[in-house]
Design an enzyme around this catalytic site. Structure first.
Site, PDB file in Angstrom:
ATOM      1  N   SER A 131       0.812  -1.249   0.034  1.00  0.00           N
ATOM      2  CA  SER A 131      -0.162  -0.058  -0.137  1.00  0.00           C
ATOM      3  C   SER A 131       0.872   1.246   0.056  1.00  0.00           C
ATOM      4  O   SER A 131       1.731   1.224  -0.937  1.00  0.00           O
ATOM      5  CB  SER A 131      -0.808   0.111   1.272  1.00  0.00           C
ATOM      6  OG  SER A 131      -1.745   0.915   1.076  1.00  0.00           O
ATOM      7  N   ASP A 162      -0.599   1.196  -4.773  1.00  0.00           N
ATOM      8  CA  ASP A 162      -1.630   0.225  -5.153  1.00  0.00           C
ATOM      9  C   ASP A 162      -2.863   0.527  -5.828  1.00  0.00           C
ATOM     10  O   ASP A 162      -3.768  -0.126  -6.317  1.00  0.00           O
ATOM     11  CB  ASP A 162      -1.564  -1.053  -4.210  1.00  0.00           C
ATOM     12  CG  ASP A 162      -2.442  -0.597  -3.101  1.00  0.00           C
ATOM     13  OD1 ASP A 162      -2.352   0.609  -2.668  1.00  0.00           O
ATOM     14  OD2 ASP A 162      -3.100  -1.425  -2.471  1.00  0.00           O
ATOM     15  N   ASP A 207      -2.260   6.352  -4.325  1.00  0.00           N
ATOM     16  CA  ASP A 207      -1.380   5.590  -3.597  1.00  0.00           C
ATOM     17  C   ASP A 207      -0.660   4.464  -4.368  1.00  0.00           C
ATOM     18  O   ASP A 207      -1.375   4.136  -5.546  1.00  0.00           O
ATOM     19  CB  ASP A 207      -1.907   5.267  -2.161  1.00  0.00           C
ATOM     20  CG  ASP A 207      -2.535   3.826  -2.159  1.00  0.00           C
ATOM     21  OD1 ASP A 207      -3.433   3.772  -3.312  1.00  0.00           O
ATOM     22  OD2 ASP A 207      -2.855   3.125  -1.229  1.00  0.00           O
ATOM     23  N   ASP A 261      -5.542   1.965  -4.744  1.00  0.00           N
ATOM     24  CA  ASP A 261      -6.936   1.693  -4.085  1.00  0.00           C
ATOM     25  C   ASP A 261      -7.253   2.938  -3.163  1.00  0.00           C
ATOM     26  O   ASP A 261      -8.622   3.081  -2.720  1.00  0.00           O
ATOM     27  CB  ASP A 261      -6.817   0.474  -3.340  1.00  0.00           C
ATOM     28  CG  ASP A 261      -5.959   0.535  -2.069  1.00  0.00           C
ATOM     29  OD1 ASP A 261      -5.246   1.620  -1.864  1.00  0.00           O
ATOM     30  OD2 ASP A 261      -6.129  -0.464  -1.129  1.00  0.00           O
TER      31      ASP A 261
END
Length: 583
Positions: free
Chosen positions: A146, A314, A312, A316
């Site tokens: 993340s 990733d 961010d 999400d």
């Protein structure tokens, strides 16, 4: 482990590891002090509902091919016990070792007879959640940490429903992992097969671009604009923060008429070093400074953008900043959730939909203003425990009842949003599209998103939030945390910050799901959680929740006042009172 144990573990790894890079690191560790050795070997990297997450490197407490293989063997055994012919979708973000970890996981799964479907390049987390359901997989794995710094990687597991795995599944996988070693010759470790051989035998396949196209099409299905409205201008500066967002976000935005994104230099392409941003978290202003600087450059040239968009690594979660006087102001996660929920309700009403049928879902620690917005528009709002998997679970229940069309929106305060039922996790791709469409909507009214949020504050009152985190280190830390939570449960304070406690809710007892605009009839109680909520007079509250992975307790503070200054002052008073209560 004791000091002797960690040195013995280091020696064992040094004998068994075949990877040259890890061998070199182990050699360095052998010359390091005891603290460094202990940090690498004092425990096995913990597997929980979020999978694995840790620093990349050598040791049992690190992310490396051996810890990844061991976790994957546990997952494989879990899947083979529950599915006749299991399959797993696998993705990765821009982290170092991501491709190696994907190949490692696929090799272990294939050795256990499990078919693997692998994205051939970095892709967003929501594209993985989508692929699990689109391809009919039994599970999904995403190699992502993340928004953590560059030293970290992670291993996130999804169930067949596209949600992050349940606590029950995580416990079963963790128990299976615990029975495994790393190098044991007796077979009590990960099985593996050569990746290329597995691919030749059809046990590993690439996920085709057709799946990604269906994902983007599902995102576009949530568009709120007519073709004519998509012609309206909008100037966007965008940063993927060296992560996975560029491909899907630029594709989706291009298809709604935003085909000239100004991508922040040095942050567009995937780069696990995150060279321009030490902590790639769009919640933090430091992560957006390069983007804000680009916005200032544009403004100096007489072409100030309408907003800065940041996903961010990733993709999400998404953060936004807008011009506000001489500077740029960040829209908080709670604020963007409120803005989007209000916007989507407006758009549905304008199309003549029955808003009373609509359902939005947020969490118990998200903005109290969501209740006011739900009452004003007349839709149902449900609150779940913290974690987007609980929001995804509500979507699944609606889908099972053949009422998936009732789901309007879900959000959590930590910058995660979802419209549509195409995934079961937060989705920065669909959120980015909707944010841009909402920005065009408000631009027609002479406002940017920061100004639009102020208008909502003026309408509903200044519902402001703050989260504080208190540490309890040392051997006595865990006992101190347990005593604090037990004390709150045994006897809640009569008042906090001079405001009477009207109600104390202990979520460990399975409290009823909070619902606004609906009866809550037929809804299961919330799962047990180590959380205590204190509702105070004057529409204020304090929610206390210990961390499950760190020696910390978080307190979520909620204040409401007619003026921003008064709400901020009240937050300060609540802050001091909460710290004293948790001391």
């Amino acid at each position: 482990m004791s000091e002797i144990d960690v040195r013995a573990a280091l020696a064992h790894w040094s004998e068994c590891v075949a990877d040259d890079e890890l061998s070199a690191e182990l050699a360095q560790l052998s010359e390091a002090d005891d603290a460094a050795v202990a940090d690498a070997f004092f425990q096995d990297l913990e597997f929980g509902t979020a999978g694995l997450r840790g620093v990349i490197g050598a040791g049992t407490n690190r992310m490396n091919v051996y810890t990844v293989a061991r976790a994957t063997q546990g997952l494989a055994e879990h899947l083979n016990a529950r599915f006749e012919n299991p399959s797993v979708a696998i993705a990765r973000d821009s982290r170092h070792k991501g491709e190696l970890f994907v190949r490692t996981a696929a090799s272990v799964l294939a050795a256990n007879g499990i078919r693997c479907l692998v994205y051939p390049r970095v892709e967003p987390t929501p594209a993985l959640s989508f692929a699990v359901r689109d391809l009919g997989c039994s599970a999904g794995i995403n190699m992502t940490a993340s928004h953590n710094p560059a030293a970290y990687s992670g291993y996130k597991v999804y169930g067949a429903d596209g949600c992050q795995i349940t606590s029950e599944a995580a416990a079963d996988i963790s128990a299976r992992i615990a029975r495994l070693g790393y190098f044991e010759a007796d077979g009590a470790c990960a099985k593996t097969v050569d990746f290329d051989r597995a691919a030749a035998e059809g046990l590993v396949e690439e996920i085709g671009d057709d799946t990604l196209e269906r994902f983007v099409e599902a995102v576009l299905a949530q568009s709120q604009e007519t073709p004519e409205q998509m012609q309206r201008p909008l100037e966007v500066v965008y940063t993927p923060l060296c992560g996975t967002g560029l491909e899907c976000v630029s594709d989706a935005l291009g298809r709604i008429g935003i085909d000239s994104l100004d991508v922040v230099a040095g942050q567009g392409e995937p780069n696990g070093d995150f060279p321009t941003c030490e902590y790639p978290n769009p919640e933090e202003r430091a992560a957006l400074e390069a983007g804000i600087a680009r916005c200032h450059e544009r403004a100096a040239q007489g072409a100030a953008p309408d907003l800065l968009l940041a996903t961010d690594p990733d993709a999400d979660r998404v953060g936004v900043a807008c011009e506000d006087g001489d500077d740029y102001t960040l829209v908080t996660g709670n604020e963007m959730g409120i803005l989007l929920m209000d916007y989507l309700a407006r758009m549905r009403a304008e199309r003549g939909e029955d808003i009373a049928r609509c359902i939005a879902v947020t969490t118990i620690v998200s903005s109290a203003m969501a209740d006011d917005v739900a009452r004003a528009h007349g839709f149902e709002l449900r609150r779940t425990l913290t974690g987007f998997k609980y929001i995804g679970e509500q979507i699944g229940l609606l889908e099972a009842a053949e009422e998936a069309d009732r789901f309007m929106f879900g959000f959590e305060e930590s910058y995660g949003y979802l419209a549509g039922t195409h995934v079961r996790d937060k989705d920065a791709v669909v959120a980015s599209m909707l944010i841009c469409q909402m920005a065009r909507f408000y631009r027609e009214q002479g406002m940017n998103l920061v100004q639009a949020m102020r208008a909502l504050y003026e309408r509903y009152g200044y519902c402001l939030n703050r989260t504080i985190s208190l540490s309890y280190p040392g051997a006595d830390g865990a006992r101190k945390m347990a005593d604090i939570m037990a004390g709150l449960r045994a006897q809640a304070p009569a008042s906090v910050a001079g405001r009477a406690v009207l109600r104390a809710t202990d979520y460990a007892r399975g409290a009823a799901m909070p619902v606004v605009g609906g009866t809550g009839e037929g809804l299961a109680p919330l799962p047990s959680a180590n959380v205590v909520e204190l509702a105070l007079e004057g529409d204020c509250k304090v929610i206390v929740r210990p961390s499950g992975t760190e020696p910390k307790i978080k307190a979520y503070l909620f204040a409401k006042a007619d003026a921003r200054e008064d709400a901020l002052a009240l937050l300060d008073v609540l802050d001091a009172a909460a710290r004293a209560m948790l001391a």
